[in-house]
Design an enzyme around this catalytic site. Structure first.
Site, short mmCIF file in Angstrom:
data_model
loop_
_atom_site.label_atom_id
_atom_site.label_comp_id
_atom_site.label_asym_id
_atom_site.label_seq_id
_atom_site.Cartn_x
_atom_site.Cartn_y
_atom_site.Cartn_z
N GLU A 51 0.84 -1.19 0.00
CA GLU A 51 0.00 0.00 0.00
C GLU A 51 0.88 1.25 0.00
O GLU A 51 1.85 1.34 0.76
CB GLU A 51 -0.89 -0.02 1.24
CG GLU A 51 -1.75 1.20 1.46
CD GLU A 51 -2.58 1.11 2.76
OE1 GLU A 51 -3.47 1.93 2.94
OE2 GLU A 51 -2.30 0.19 3.57
N LYS A 129 -8.99 2.82 -2.76
CA LYS A 129 -9.38 2.25 -1.47
C LYS A 129 -10.74 2.79 -1.04
O LYS A 129 -10.98 4.00 -1.06
CB LYS A 129 -8.32 2.61 -0.42
CG LYS A 129 -8.50 1.96 0.95
CD LYS A 129 -7.30 2.31 1.84
CE LYS A 129 -7.37 1.67 3.21
NZ LYS A 129 -6.18 2.02 4.03
N TYR A 135 -8.99 6.07 12.96
CA TYR A 135 -8.93 5.78 14.39
C TYR A 135 -7.49 5.41 14.73
O TYR A 135 -6.69 5.08 13.84
CB TYR A 135 -9.85 4.61 14.74
CG TYR A 135 -9.61 3.37 13.93
CD1 TYR A 135 -8.62 2.45 14.27
CD2 TYR A 135 -10.35 3.12 12.77
CE1 TYR A 135 -8.38 1.32 13.50
CE2 TYR A 135 -10.12 1.99 11.99
CZ TYR A 135 -9.14 1.10 12.36
OH TYR A 135 -8.90 -0.02 11.59
N CYS A 166 -5.77 -2.87 2.30
CA CYS A 166 -5.73 -2.85 3.76
C CYS A 166 -7.12 -2.87 4.42
O CYS A 166 -7.75 -3.91 4.47
CB CYS A 166 -4.93 -1.64 4.23
SG CYS A 166 -4.22 -1.85 5.90
N GLY A 304 23.36 7.70 27.33
CA GLY A 304 23.84 7.85 28.69
C GLY A 304 23.69 6.54 29.43
O GLY A 304 22.58 6.06 29.63
N GLY A 307 24.19 2.50 34.37
CA GLY A 307 24.31 1.25 35.11
C GLY A 307 22.96 0.65 35.45
O GLY A 307 22.89 -0.43 36.04
N ASN A 387 16.97 17.34 39.66
CA ASN A 387 16.80 17.49 38.22
C ASN A 387 17.96 18.22 37.56
O ASN A 387 18.20 18.04 36.36
CB ASN A 387 15.49 18.21 37.92
CG ASN A 387 14.27 17.34 38.19
OD1 ASN A 387 14.40 16.12 38.37
ND2 ASN A 387 13.09 17.94 38.24
N LYS A 526 4.56 17.15 29.81
CA LYS A 526 5.88 16.56 29.62
C LYS A 526 5.88 15.63 28.42
O LYS A 526 6.79 15.68 27.56
CB LYS A 526 6.29 15.76 30.86
CG LYS A 526 6.88 16.54 31.99
CD LYS A 526 7.45 15.56 33.02
CE LYS A 526 8.03 16.28 34.22
NZ LYS A 526 8.59 15.34 35.21
#
Length: 555
Positions: A51, A129, A135, A166, A304, A307, A387, A526
């Site tokens: 497609e 199509k 959605y 599709c 970064g 660990g 921070n 954020k």
């Protein structure tokens, strides 16, 4: 077996499950032409391509540009002129006739999501199509005019063939059903079907039902590869009229296949296994990161390495996607970083064979604190100071990126993104966030899965309690519910759209639910500023879940 007199004669169908690039019309044309030459050599009667193969999927607002649509049509004209015996079905954006859908100012021209049928040096026809999904990640009603010929049939290899695109096949009474009723002997469906976990199984069950109800063989051709947040898993299939699987292409890999369908010729041809669980999610993450980096022209990535488990898994995915030479790890300890975290980061880098540099940031942190002392004097150490460390690290990683070219990969996961347990302009810095749609509990499962044969992620990294290490003896559990409980609530609230009351009624602690919901709701601002990341669920932040930042409901 006794075959009906009108049953399909043997037809050789080729499929090109390709990884194409949005907007790269020249590159996509070259890949399509190569597939056409291959199909001719295989003496295929029909070749299927994905497609919107010419434009790449999804082209989004490129479709509002006349020059882009015109250029993609010229590609189809050139492909048609170079076509041979094999009839080719290839997706493109077709200028359409008739009034535009939706608001009069929605777009300046009419475009259809279309399949061109070409062969013998000619453009033989076009299918538009009919069903336009609008959605989740789909926004096709914004761009396309719906086709109005759901029962159209095409003559291919002396057979009546139905072509669809599709979404057309997902509804039981969609165009393929109408084509079958009109006498189609073979159904062809081209796709750009985005991945989410478990979708391939669901999709194949649906396709089996469609083939059986239509009493017709069905060839389903999907695209593969990564495009921004989306990943396409391929898994193209051919299903016989009785539901027998004749072919399945692998997931997350390009594939050229040929399958013979019809009387006396339908048989299994190279059936790949479907993946499940972490075995399905992991290659989706690898594919998404690999294609984002390579298609956008970056020379590698920088990560970064703290660990911790998130940065460790991110680094392993990056090495699997790009190779060790393209991955650069940087450790940036402060006074609160434990020695075992530095050791684990160094150990991980050695196991992966990647470059690793240690850049202690405590002097920079101390300088920041000194500069802010006139403002912060008399206050307690808190989130602002915590921070600062994350933001210093983000600035240093971006400096490496600016100086040497690798893209910064953010290491945060979906659990942290959901509740805001992340620092904007700090650990959220990056061009891509590969774990953005992966809950913390799934991060651990993926780490164990990747370690199943060789221990790439040190056992000590997996075993230790998760911590941001931004203050003495800090643990994630100081600020958050245990991750198994948190993720269970988040899955219900974020992915299932359940109300807080419904989650409480399911047996979760009321105070915990309401606390988690408040954190999710107040951190939308954020998430709006976060890097894109691979979508692996049905409700990924950004691409799927779109809520207003300014929102008084429930507060």
């Amino acid at each position: 077996m006794d075959w009906p007199s009108d049953y399909l004669d043997g037809v050789r169908v080729a499929g090109a499950q390709l990884n194409l690039t949005v907007g790269d019309l020249e590159g996509n044309e070259s890949r399509i032409a190569e597939a056409m030459a291959w199909a001719e050599a295989e003496q295929a009667d029909v070749l299927l391509l994905p497609e919107l193969a010419v434009t790449g999927y999804p082209p989004e607002d490129l479709l509002l540009r006349d020059d882009f649509v015109d250029a993609n049509v010229e590609v189809v004209r050139r492909l048609a002129a170079g076509s041979g015996h094999t009839t080719v079905v290839v997706g493109f954006a077709a200028p359409a006739l008739g009034p535009p859908r939706g608001a009069p100012d929605a777009m300046s021209r009419n475009v259809a999501n279309a399949a061109a049928i070409i062969g013998n040096g000619q453009w033989l026809g076009t299918y538009n199509k009919v069903l336009l999904p609008n959605y989740g990640v789909f926004d096709e009603d914004r761009y396309f005019v719906a086709g109005d010929r759901p029962d159209a049939l095409w003559d291919m290899a002396d057979s009546k063939v139905g072509v669809s695109i599709c979404e057309d096949i997902w509804l039981p009474d969609g165009p393929p059903a109408k084509q079958a009723a009109a006498g189609a002997q073979l159904l062809l469906n081209i796709n750009a079907s985005p991945f989410h976990r478990g979708k391939a199984v669901e999709r194949e069950a649906m396709l089996t039902e469609r083939a059986k109800s239509a009493d017709s063989p069905l060839v389903y051709l999907n695209t593969v590869g990564g495009q921004d947040e989306l990943v396409f898993d391929g898994a193209s299939v051919t299903i016989d009229r009785d539901g027998t699987l004749l072919h399945r292409s692998p997931q997350f890999a390009e594939d050229l296949f040929v399958v013979d369908v019809g009387e006396g010729s339908g048989r299994a041809r190279g059936t790949a296994e479907l993946l499940a669980g972490e075995a399905e999610i992991y290659p989706a993450l690898v594919t998404g990161l690999r294609d984002y980096v390579r298609k956008n022209g970056f020379n590698g990535v920088v990560i970064g390495l703290s660990g911790g488990i998130d940065s460790a898994l991110t680094a392993v995915i990056a090495v699997d996607a790009l190779g060790a030479d393209a991955v650069w790890g940087v450790g940036m300890p402060t006074r609160y970083s434990s020695e075992h975290s530095v050791t684990d980061a160094r150990d991980l880098a050695a196991r992966l064979g990647i470059r690793f540099d240690l850049v202690p940031i405590d002097p920079v942190f101390a300088s920041h604190l000194e500069s802010l002392d006139p403002l912060f004097a008399g206050t307690e150490f808190g989130v602002a100071e915590e921070n600062l460390q994350a933001r210093i690290r983000g600035a240093l990683l971006m400096a490496v990126s600016n100086k040497f070219g690798p893209m910064v990969v953010a290491t945060g996961n979906k659990s942290e993104m959901a509740v805001g347990y992340s620092t904007i302009y700090g650990d959220m810095v990056g061009g891509f966030a590969v774990l953005k749609d992966v809950f913390k509990t799934e991060v651990y499962r993926l780490a164990e899965w990747r370690n199943r044969e060789t221990e790439m992620i040190p056992r000590s990294t997996i075993a230790k309690p998760p911590s941001a290490e931004l203050r003495p003896d800090q643990k994630d559990s100081d600020s958050l519910p245990p991750y198994p409980e948190l993720d269970a609530i988040l899955e219900r609230y974020v992915e299932d759209d359940l109300s807080p009351l419904a989650i409480i009624e399911a047996g979760f602690d009321e105070a915990t639910v309401r606390r988690v919901v408040r954190m999710v709701d107040r951190n939308e601002y954020k998430r709006r500023q976060a890097a894109p990341g691979v979508k692996i669920t049905t409700k990924a932040f950004g691409r799927d879940r779109r809520l207003p930042i300014t929102n008084g409901y429930g507060r």
